[in-house]
Write an enzyme that holds these catalytic residues in place. Structure first.
Site, PDB file in Angstrom:
ATOM      1  N   GLU A 179     -30.941  37.344 -35.321  1.00  0.00           N
ATOM      2  CA  GLU A 179     -31.661  38.028 -34.183  1.00  0.00           C
ATOM      3  C   GLU A 179     -31.500  37.043 -32.950  1.00  0.00           C
ATOM      4  O   GLU A 179     -31.813  35.917 -32.838  1.00  0.00           O
ATOM      5  CB  GLU A 179     -33.246  37.634 -34.390  1.00  0.00           C
ATOM      6  CG  GLU A 179     -33.960  38.581 -33.529  1.00  0.00           C
ATOM      7  CD  GLU A 179     -34.707  38.112 -32.340  1.00  0.00           C
ATOM      8  OE1 GLU A 179     -34.014  38.493 -31.123  1.00  0.00           O
ATOM      9  OE2 GLU A 179     -35.544  37.329 -32.491  1.00  0.00           O
ATOM     10  N   CYS A 190     -36.588  36.706 -25.771  1.00  0.00           N
ATOM     11  CA  CYS A 190     -35.242  37.479 -25.960  1.00  0.00           C
ATOM     12  C   CYS A 190     -35.508  38.913 -25.662  1.00  0.00           C
ATOM     13  O   CYS A 190     -34.497  39.367 -25.274  1.00  0.00           O
ATOM     14  CB  CYS A 190     -34.845  37.368 -27.536  1.00  0.00           C
ATOM     15  SG  CYS A 190     -36.079  37.669 -28.750  1.00  0.00           S
ATOM     16  N   GLU A 198     -28.222  36.271 -20.071  1.00  0.00           N
ATOM     17  CA  GLU A 198     -29.332  36.004 -20.244  1.00  0.00           C
ATOM     18  C   GLU A 198     -29.784  34.667 -19.712  1.00  0.00           C
ATOM     19  O   GLU A 198     -29.223  33.681 -19.914  1.00  0.00           O
ATOM     20  CB  GLU A 198     -29.529  36.050 -21.772  1.00  0.00           C
ATOM     21  CG  GLU A 198     -31.066  35.752 -22.068  1.00  0.00           C
ATOM     22  CD  GLU A 198     -31.238  35.806 -23.800  1.00  0.00           C
ATOM     23  OE1 GLU A 198     -32.123  36.271 -24.167  1.00  0.00           O
ATOM     24  OE2 GLU A 198     -30.281  35.308 -24.392  1.00  0.00           O
ATOM     25  N   LYS A 225     -35.444  24.748 -40.455  1.00  0.00           N
ATOM     26  CA  LYS A 225     -35.204  23.816 -39.813  1.00  0.00           C
ATOM     27  C   LYS A 225     -35.722  24.122 -38.354  1.00  0.00           C
ATOM     28  O   LYS A 225     -35.326  25.073 -37.561  1.00  0.00           O
ATOM     29  CB  LYS A 225     -33.663  23.583 -39.344  1.00  0.00           C
ATOM     30  CG  LYS A 225     -33.350  22.324 -38.780  1.00  0.00           C
ATOM     31  CD  LYS A 225     -32.010  22.687 -38.062  1.00  0.00           C
ATOM     32  CE  LYS A 225     -32.151  23.479 -36.992  1.00  0.00           C
ATOM     33  NZ  LYS A 225     -32.673  22.764 -35.534  1.00  0.00           N
TER      34      LYS A 225
END
Length: 479
Positions: free
Chosen positions: A252, A286, A384, A178
């Site tokens: 992850e 990331c 983040e 997806k």
């Protein structure tokens, strides 16, 4: 001219979607419509999962030898390589990734990763005989885990997909992927490559959609394993669902990595590396080292050098080969980054950037931004941001630097900078992170990649990744 795809690649063929809903691909740099694809629905996921299960039972894939899997993967890599320029352009146009980077990572690195696993598949031993201490013998088999449901984000849509596809294929699995609705045109090109490679029907299907569709895939009764890359918040939700289902999952997730600049570092070398280490993909990576830890004895020098370097980075059209910092991937994401910048102005000293570039009227751009006098407890140092925003933090001594680096809920990336690489590696060993670079950073195809703490579960890349897509069977030979 906009490209409009009318069908979905499911079960080895292009099929009509179950609904009339569509996803528009928007240029991050011009805000213009690039094209559209069908939006997947639960019925499309059902069809894709059924095709995957059929591939594992009734197609040539079910009985393929490791050598045959390898050959199919090499054909797939060849077909992707032929489309490399179009793939790079599609990614850069959609999410704003500078074209130099998308050529290297989304196209080149993707092909290399697929070929790497094709070679691992070729020599894979699926069964071994083990003598038992009790005097009998056991056959230990490694078998495919089954149907994999994979969900990937928009920041590196192709390579993050291949980090799941390649080891899953090497293990003999089938996969339903997806893509994120922000990046859908690239998946059409990869599906075309799978078709050209003549992968058995159902081995890979692509069904684009939003969070609800992802949740449906995660909980689908026909899925045997989930592989996810995305935010830690979403990862926790997926982990809870997989725990209820007793379904293996690899995650992850996010990061807030630190770059430790030791007092003997080559400051110029670090500044030159900032675009790849701390602002890769305009900060939308990331593992980006967005916390810069500088020794108190050289703090002012570090701030001045980084600010000068960052303010000089060319910003603009991601398809321009001179561009270093592109736009944010969407209007909503730019608003998120700008909200963190606003918070940073109340917590620290803004040194450069902090606004929108006046020369760029169109596109979701944010100026490369540097904050100094940042305390590690500040919001901009702990959360983040996922944008071109750096926080420079002072430390007293080496032990203090390590403490600050580890004072985070995340543990995905990190770097250590020193003219003494052995000393830097010794510092790296004390950092609580799944991956760390010495005087640079680039994930290695042959080494496991992943995080600790809130940065995830499991590992991708390296031979270790294949194990996540296999299960063991022991056959006891008693006589």
């Amino acid at each position: 001219m906009a490209v409009n795809q009318e069908t979905l690649f499911i079960g080895g063929e292009w099929v009509q979607p179950a609904s009339s809903n569509r996803i528009q691909a928007i240029s991050a740099a011009t805000e213009e419509v690039l094209g559209s694809v069908p939006e997947g629905s639960p019925a499309d996921i059902d069809r894709a999962v059924d095709a995957a299960r059929n591939a594992l039972k009734n197609s040539a894939w079910a009985t393929a030898t490791p050598e045959e899997r390898s050959a199919a993967m090499h054909r797939f890599a060849d077909a992707i390589e032929k489309r490399a320029p179009q793939i790079a352009e599609a990614v850069s146009s959609q999410n704003g990734m500078p074209i130099i980077m998308s050529e290297q990572l989304e196209a080149g690195y993707t092909v290399g990763l697929l070929r790497y696993y094709a070679e691992l598949a070729k020599g894979m031993e699926l069964e071994e005989t083990r003598p038992s201490p009790l005097g009998s013998t056991t056959l230990v088999r490694r078998e495919p885990v089954g149907v994999v449901g994979a969900i990937v984000p928009w920041n590196f849509p192709v390579i993050l997909s291949m980090m799941k596809i390649a080891p899953a294929l090497a293990a003999g699995c089938a996969i339903v992927l997806k893509p994120s609705p922000e990046t859908v045109l690239d998946s059409v090109l990869i599906a075309e490559a799978a078709e050209e490679a003549q992968l058995p029907p159902g081995v890979i299907s692509w069904v684009p959609g939003g969070r609800e569709l992802g949740a449906y895939l995660v909980s689908h009764p026909g899925v045997n394993k989930v592989a996810f890359t995305g935010s830690s918040t979403a990862g926790r939700i997926i982990a809870q669902e997989c725990a209820k289902l007793l379904r293996p999952v690899s995650l992850e997730l996010g990061g807030k990595s630190a770059a430790i600049l030791l007092d003997d570092m080559d400051l110029n070398a670090f500044v030159q590396a900032v675009p790849s280490v701390s602002m890769l993909n305009s900060g939308m990576a990331c593992f980006s080292c967005t916390r810069i830890l500088a020794p108190a004895s050289r703090y002012n020098e570090v701030v001045e050098a980084i600010a000068a370097g960052v303010s000089s980075f060319p910003q603009g059209n991601p398809l321009d080969r001179n561009t270093v910092v592109g736009p944010m991937a969407s209007s909503a994401h730019r608003q998120r980054v700008e909200s963190y910048i606003a918070k940073g102005k109340t917590e620290a000293k803004l040194v450069t950037g902090g606004g929108r570039p006046a020369s760029l009227e169109k596109g979701w751009f944010v100026e490369p931004t540097v904050f100094a006098d940042v305390d590690n407890s500040a919001v901009i140092a702990q959360e983040e941001i996922f944008g071109p925003v750096l926080s420079i933090i002072s430390y007293k001594d080496e032990a203090d630097a390590i403490r600050i680096a580890n004072d985070s809920i995340y543990g995905l990336g990190g770097t250590v900078w020193s003219t003494d690489s052995e000393h830097a590696a010794a510092v790296a060993r004390q950092m609580e992170s799944g991956t760390i670079g010495v005087n640079g950073y680039m994930p290695d195809l042959n080494a496991p990649f992943g995080g600790v703490k809130a940065s995830g579960l499991g590992r991708e890349m390296g031979p270790e990744a294949i194990f996540a897509y296999q299960q063991y069977k022991s056959i006891y030979l008693m006589g």
